[in-house]
Design a protein around this motif. Sequence first.
Motif, PDB file in Angstrom:
ATOM      1  N   GLY A 197     -13.449  29.494  14.871  1.00 54.96           N
ATOM      2  CA  GLY A 197     -12.985  29.602  16.250  1.00 54.96           C
ATOM      3  C   GLY A 197     -11.730  30.437  16.381  1.00 54.96           C
ATOM      4  O   GLY A 197     -11.577  31.222  17.332  1.00 54.96           O
ATOM      5  N   ILE A 200     -12.688  34.183  15.893  1.00 54.30           N
ATOM      6  CA  ILE A 200     -13.396  34.703  17.074  1.00 54.30           C
ATOM      7  C   ILE A 200     -12.431  34.894  18.237  1.00 54.30           C
ATOM      8  O   ILE A 200     -12.450  35.927  18.927  1.00 54.30           O
ATOM      9  N   SER A 201     -11.573  33.904  18.460  1.00 58.63           N
ATOM     10  CA  SER A 201     -10.615  33.998  19.562  1.00 58.63           C
ATOM     11  C   SER A 201      -9.674  35.186  19.382  1.00 58.63           C
ATOM     12  O   SER A 201      -9.393  35.926  20.332  1.00 58.63           O
ATOM     13  N   VAL A 204     -11.743  38.601  19.782  1.00 59.95           N
ATOM     14  CA  VAL A 204     -12.092  38.855  21.183  1.00 59.95           C
ATOM     15  C   VAL A 204     -10.848  39.202  21.991  1.00 59.95           C
ATOM     16  O   VAL A 204     -10.879  40.078  22.866  1.00 59.95           O
ATOM     17  N   VAL A 220     -19.277  40.430  22.599  1.00 55.68           N
ATOM     18  CA  VAL A 220     -18.720  39.214  22.010  1.00 55.68           C
ATOM     19  C   VAL A 220     -19.745  38.525  21.117  1.00 55.68           C
ATOM     20  O   VAL A 220     -19.392  37.951  20.073  1.00 55.68           O
ATOM     21  N   TYR A 221     -21.019  38.580  21.491  1.00 56.25           N
ATOM     22  CA  TYR A 221     -22.057  37.885  20.713  1.00 56.25           C
ATOM     23  C   TYR A 221     -22.101  38.342  19.248  1.00 56.25           C
ATOM     24  O   TYR A 221     -22.110  37.488  18.345  1.00 56.25           O
ATOM     25  N   CYS A 224     -19.121  36.836  17.352  1.00 57.50           N
ATOM     26  CA  CYS A 224     -19.310  35.417  17.032  1.00 57.50           C
ATOM     27  C   CYS A 224     -20.277  35.242  15.873  1.00 57.50           C
ATOM     28  O   CYS A 224     -20.041  34.440  14.958  1.00 57.50           O
ATOM     29  N   TYR A 227     -18.562  36.135  12.361  1.00 54.74           N
ATOM     30  CA  TYR A 227     -17.667  35.142  11.773  1.00 54.74           C
ATOM     31  C   TYR A 227     -18.385  33.825  11.486  1.00 54.74           C
ATOM     32  O   TYR A 227     -18.015  33.116  10.546  1.00 54.74           O
ATOM     33  N   ILE A 228     -19.391  33.483  12.274  1.00 55.48           N
ATOM     34  CA  ILE A 228     -20.156  32.267  11.991  1.00 55.48           C
ATOM     35  C   ILE A 228     -20.915  32.401  10.675  1.00 55.48           C
ATOM     36  O   ILE A 228     -21.003  31.445   9.888  1.00 55.48           O
TER      37      ILE A 228
END
Length: 237
Positions: A197, A200-201, A204, A220-221, A224, A227-228
């Motif tokens: 998180g 990603i934060s 972005v 953004v997708y 995410c 990093y996931i």
Amino acid sequence: MNRNDHLIADDDGYGIDTDFVSAKRPDLSGSIGGRMGSNSATPGAAMGPQTAYTSSSLPGGYHSNTLDEPILTTIARDFGKVGRKTVQVLYPKGRDNALQEWDLWGPLFFCLSLAIIMSFMAPGQQASAVFTGVFALVCIGSCVVTLNCKLLGGHVSFFQSVCTLGYCISPMAIASLVSVLAHRIIVTLPVVIVAVGWSISAAVGFLAGAQLANRRLLAVYPICLFYICIGWIIVIS
């Protein structure tokens, strides 16, 4: 009239233009070193190569000559910049646009750190394969996310985006280190979730200036997902 006089007389209609001969040649010295070849410069005010490199308009944000400084000073300055950019990622509220001056030393350091830590966690025969896989995932993933942002019309340079994504891996590297020290899924999983998180934060937030308008979600997708995937590798390792 002999033959030579006749040739000279015939040449009078096609003589060399005296204006062309007397015309001053253009100064071809260019602007390197402040026109060192120009005669208009005053004595003692000519700019040499040393003066040209110490101007205030040097590329890369440098305001002084770095060619003659000790190597340890150069390394210390570069490490200081990497540290400031890392702190800016870990504490986004205090950002001062330091990542606009991109570099690849920080992303390379965090990519190698993550790959080395993950290889330590893998079985002995799979260590090299895990190192190669993690390193390739980070490098290729950063390039793919950057190209996606560019194709969507984002106003961001390629290397600046790669630099930002690379620095935002730093929470993931910290999470992998915690995973190595803890060896327990009950500790590793919450840390990885927080790190994903956080990354990603930060990514972005830094790429918000790409001006994607209504295509922001499409940019953004992949971030995410990138990093996931890294976080999932840390958990299953």
